[in-house]
Motif scaffolding. Sequence first.
Motif, PDB file in Angstrom:
ATOM      1  N   GLU A 172      -8.375  -4.369  -9.617  1.00 16.96           N
ATOM      2  CA  GLU A 172      -7.168  -3.991  -8.897  1.00 16.96           C
ATOM      3  C   GLU A 172      -7.431  -4.091  -7.394  1.00 16.96           C
ATOM      4  OE1 GLU A 172      -5.460  -0.504 -11.812  1.00 16.96           O
ATOM      5  OE2 GLU A 172      -7.106  -0.034 -10.455  1.00 16.96           O
ATOM      6  N   PRO A 173      -6.440  -4.526  -6.631  1.00 11.12           N
ATOM      7  CA  PRO A 173      -6.637  -4.603  -5.174  1.00 11.12           C
ATOM      8  C   PRO A 173      -6.574  -3.215  -4.542  1.00 11.12           C
ATOM      9  CG  PRO A 173      -4.421  -5.299  -5.727  1.00 11.12           C
ATOM     10  CD  PRO A 173      -5.139  -5.043  -7.018  1.00 11.12           C
ATOM     11  N   VAL A 174      -7.575  -2.889  -3.726  1.00 14.85           N
ATOM     12  CA  VAL A 174      -7.640  -1.600  -3.045  1.00 14.85           C
ATOM     13  C   VAL A 174      -7.569  -1.855  -1.544  1.00 14.85           C
ATOM     14  CG1 VAL A 174      -9.072   0.442  -2.617  1.00 14.85           C
ATOM     15  CG2 VAL A 174      -9.026  -0.594  -4.893  1.00 14.85           C
ATOM     16  N   HIS A 175      -6.689  -1.121  -0.860  1.00 13.27           N
ATOM     17  CA  HIS A 175      -6.562  -1.271   0.589  1.00 13.27           C
ATOM     18  C   HIS A 175      -7.806  -0.670   1.235  1.00 13.27           C
ATOM     19  CE1 HIS A 175      -4.253  -0.277   4.521  1.00 13.27           C
ATOM     20  NE2 HIS A 175      -4.909  -1.425   4.615  1.00 13.27           N
ATOM     21  N   ALA A 176      -8.549  -1.497   1.948  1.00  6.00           N
ATOM     22  CA  ALA A 176      -9.791  -1.045   2.580  1.00  6.00           C
ATOM     23  C   ALA A 176      -9.531  -0.027   3.686  1.00  6.00           C
ATOM     24  CB  ALA A 176     -10.555  -2.244   3.137  1.00  6.00           C
TER      25      ALA A 176
ATOM     26  N   CYS B 265       0.855  -1.184   0.000  1.00  6.86           N
ATOM     27  CA  CYS B 265       0.000   0.000   0.000  1.00  6.86           C
ATOM     28  C   CYS B 265       0.895   1.238   0.000  1.00  6.86           C
ATOM     29  CB  CYS B 265      -0.917   0.009   1.218  1.00  6.86           C
ATOM     30  SG  CYS B 265      -1.928   1.509   1.302  1.00  6.86           S
ATOM     31  N   PRO B 266       0.865   2.028  -1.073  1.00 10.24           N
ATOM     32  CA  PRO B 266       1.682   3.238  -1.101  1.00 10.24           C
ATOM     33  C   PRO B 266       1.205   4.292  -0.102  1.00 10.24           C
ATOM     34  CG  PRO B 266       0.799   2.749  -3.291  1.00 10.24           C
ATOM     35  CD  PRO B 266       0.187   1.786  -2.331  1.00 10.24           C
ATOM     36  N   GLY B 267      -0.072   4.268   0.254  1.00 14.23           N
ATOM     37  CA  GLY B 267      -0.596   5.236   1.212  1.00 14.23           C
ATOM     38  C   GLY B 267      -0.100   4.971   2.624  1.00 14.23           C
TER      39      GLY B 267
ATOM     40  N   CYS C  86      -7.335   2.563   3.684  1.00 16.00           N
ATOM     41  CA  CYS C  86      -7.075   3.944   3.275  1.00 16.00           C
ATOM     42  C   CYS C  86      -7.574   4.273   1.873  1.00 16.00           C
ATOM     43  CB  CYS C  86      -5.573   4.250   3.367  1.00 16.00           C
ATOM     44  SG  CYS C  86      -4.590   3.335   2.176  1.00 16.00           S
ATOM     45  N   GLY C  87      -7.926   3.263   1.071  1.00 12.58           N
ATOM     46  CA  GLY C  87      -8.470   3.518  -0.258  1.00 12.58           C
ATOM     47  C   GLY C  87      -7.454   3.570  -1.384  1.00 12.58           C
ATOM     48  N   TRP C  88      -6.185   3.383  -1.095  1.00 14.34           N
ATOM     49  CA  TRP C  88      -5.161   3.397  -2.142  1.00 14.34           C
ATOM     50  C   TRP C  88      -5.184   2.081  -2.911  1.00 14.34           C
ATOM     51  CZ3 TRP C  88      -0.761   6.718  -3.178  1.00 14.34           C
ATOM     52  CH2 TRP C  88      -0.805   7.926  -2.497  1.00 14.34           C
ATOM     53  N   VAL C  89      -4.869   2.128  -4.206  1.00 13.10           N
ATOM     54  CA  VAL C  89      -4.697   0.918  -5.004  1.00 13.10           C
ATOM     55  C   VAL C  89      -3.345   0.330  -4.644  1.00 13.10           C
ATOM     56  CG1 VAL C  89      -4.412   0.006  -7.339  1.00 13.10           C
ATOM     57  CG2 VAL C  89      -6.155   1.728  -6.892  1.00 13.10           C
ATOM     58  N   CYS C  90      -3.341  -0.948  -4.285  1.00 16.36           N
ATOM     59  CA  CYS C  90      -2.103  -1.613  -3.858  1.00 16.36           C
ATOM     60  C   CYS C  90      -1.271  -2.021  -5.067  1.00 16.36           C
ATOM     61  CB  CYS C  90      -2.430  -2.858  -3.046  1.00 16.36           C
ATOM     62  SG  CYS C  90      -3.263  -2.506  -1.497  1.00 16.36           S
ATOM     63  N   LEU C  91       0.019  -2.035  -4.866  1.00 17.84           N
ATOM     64  CA  LEU C  91       0.948  -2.516  -5.885  1.00 17.84           C
ATOM     65  C   LEU C  91       1.228  -3.980  -5.593  1.00 17.84           C
ATOM     66  CD1 LEU C  91       3.437   0.484  -5.737  1.00 17.84           C
ATOM     67  CD2 LEU C  91       1.515   0.187  -7.287  1.00 17.84           C
ATOM     68  N   GLU C  92       1.125  -4.816  -6.617  1.00 19.39           N
ATOM     69  CA  GLU C  92       1.379  -6.240  -6.446  1.00 19.39           C
ATOM     70  C   GLU C  92       2.735  -6.578  -7.046  1.00 19.39           C
ATOM     71  OE1 GLU C  92      -2.614  -8.703  -6.356  1.00 19.39           O
ATOM     72  OE2 GLU C  92      -2.411  -7.658  -8.263  1.00 19.39           O
ATOM     73  N   SER C  93       3.467  -7.444  -6.381  1.00 18.68           N
ATOM     74  CA  SER C  93       4.757  -7.872  -6.915  1.00 18.68           C
ATOM     75  C   SER C  93       4.925  -9.369  -6.721  1.00 18.68           C
ATOM     76  CB  SER C  93       5.908  -7.118  -6.247  1.00 18.68           C
ATOM     77  OG  SER C  93       5.943  -7.375  -4.875  1.00 18.68           O
ATOM     78  N   GLY C  94       5.541 -10.013  -7.713  1.00 17.46           N
ATOM     79  CA  GLY C  94       5.841 -11.428  -7.612  1.00 17.46           C
ATOM     80  C   GLY C  94       4.661 -12.353  -7.761  1.00 17.46           C
TER      81      GLY C  94
ATOM     82  N   ARG D 199       2.327   2.757   3.275  1.00 14.50           N
ATOM     83  CA  ARG D 199       3.740   2.360   3.146  1.00 14.50           C
ATOM     84  C   ARG D 199       4.032   1.078   3.909  1.00 14.50           C
ATOM     85  NH1 ARG D 199       7.136   7.997   3.141  1.00 14.50           N
ATOM     86  NH2 ARG D 199       5.961   8.904   1.430  1.00 14.50           N
ATOM     87  N   ARG D 200       3.208   0.048   3.636  1.00  9.73           N
ATOM     88  CA  ARG D 200       3.417  -1.255   4.267  1.00  9.73           C
ATOM     89  C   ARG D 200       2.751  -2.336   3.428  1.00  9.73           C
ATOM     90  NH1 ARG D 200      -0.918  -3.517   7.084  1.00  9.73           N
ATOM     91  NH2 ARG D 200      -2.704  -2.155   7.359  1.00  9.73           N
ATOM     92  N   ASP D 201       3.167  -3.581   3.681  1.00  8.56           N
ATOM     93  CA  ASP D 201       2.492  -4.727   3.077  1.00  8.56           C
ATOM     94  C   ASP D 201       1.125  -4.885   3.732  1.00  8.56           C
ATOM     95  OD1 ASP D 201       4.618  -5.435   1.438  1.00  8.56           O
ATOM     96  OD2 ASP D 201       5.483  -6.780   2.910  1.00  8.56           O
ATOM     97  N   VAL D 202       0.129  -5.232   2.934  1.00 12.87           N
ATOM     98  CA  VAL D 202      -1.205  -5.461   3.486  1.00 12.87           C
ATOM     99  C   VAL D 202      -1.628  -6.896   3.188  1.00 12.87           C
ATOM    100  CG1 VAL D 202      -1.954  -3.059   3.394  1.00 12.87           C
ATOM    101  CG2 VAL D 202      -2.323  -4.494   1.429  1.00 12.87           C
ATOM    102  N   ASP D 203      -2.385  -7.480   4.105  1.00 13.51           N
ATOM    103  CA  ASP D 203      -2.883  -8.838   3.928  1.00 13.51           C
ATOM    104  C   ASP D 203      -4.025  -8.833   2.921  1.00 13.51           C
ATOM    105  OD1 ASP D 203      -1.159  -9.965   5.804  1.00 13.51           O
ATOM    106  OD2 ASP D 203      -2.527  -9.497   7.443  1.00 13.51           O
ATOM    107  N   GLU D 204      -4.278 -10.002   2.350  1.00 11.50           N
ATOM    108  CA  GLU D 204      -5.364 -10.134   1.386  1.00 11.50           C
ATOM    109  C   GLU D 204      -6.711  -9.783   2.019  1.00 11.50           C
ATOM    110  OE1 GLU D 204      -7.138 -13.473  -1.685  1.00 11.50           O
ATOM    111  OE2 GLU D 204      -5.159 -13.749  -0.818  1.00 11.50           O
ATOM    112  N   GLU D 205      -6.859 -10.076   3.322  1.00 11.13           N
ATOM    113  CA  GLU D 205      -8.108  -9.781   4.020  1.00 11.13           C
ATOM    114  C   GLU D 205      -8.339  -8.272   4.155  1.00 11.13           C
ATOM    115  OE1 GLU D 205      -5.715 -11.866   5.600  1.00 11.13           O
ATOM    116  OE2 GLU D 205      -6.635 -13.622   4.666  1.00 11.13           O
ATOM    117  N   GLU D 206      -7.299  -7.480   3.985  1.00 16.18           N
ATOM    118  CA  GLU D 206      -7.416  -6.030   4.110  1.00 16.18           C
ATOM    119  C   GLU D 206      -7.716  -5.351   2.784  1.00 16.18           C
ATOM    120  OE1 GLU D 206      -4.455  -4.036   6.830  1.00 16.18           O
ATOM    121  OE2 GLU D 206      -3.378  -5.911   6.407  1.00 16.18           O
TER     122      GLU D 206
END
Length: 111
Positions: free
Chosen positions: A56-60, A37-39, A62-70, A41-48
């Motif tokens: 696209e995955p959105v962090h519940a 989550c760029p908002g 804060c509302g930011w679109v999460c960046l996925e890697s790997g 600035r941490r990894d977020v769990d799938e449940e979040e």
Amino acid sequence: SRASPRGSPSVLSLSLSVAAAMMEGAPYCVVSHRRWCPGCRRDVDEEETVMNPEDEPVHAGCGWVCLESGFDEGLPGSGRCSGPDLALLHGAPGSEAAWIAEQKKILERLP
């Protein structure tokens, strides 16, 4: 174990030996991907996270679109449930009976 130049085991080899002994026979989890989550600035769990209409995955939180890697799910929407299938997973009243009735209709149409 490998010995250091002075004849005593190295710190790394001792650490690895201790870690291996602690993990022997224990369950483990290997994570091959992450959602950042760029908002926050941490990894977020799938449940979040929730998926937006653009898939696209959105962090519940804060509302930011999460960046996925790997991690690549392949086709958009693959592995996701919606509609009546989602109701079945959440245990909605009557959803299991409706699903069984639908499966029965499908089987009856087979030759």
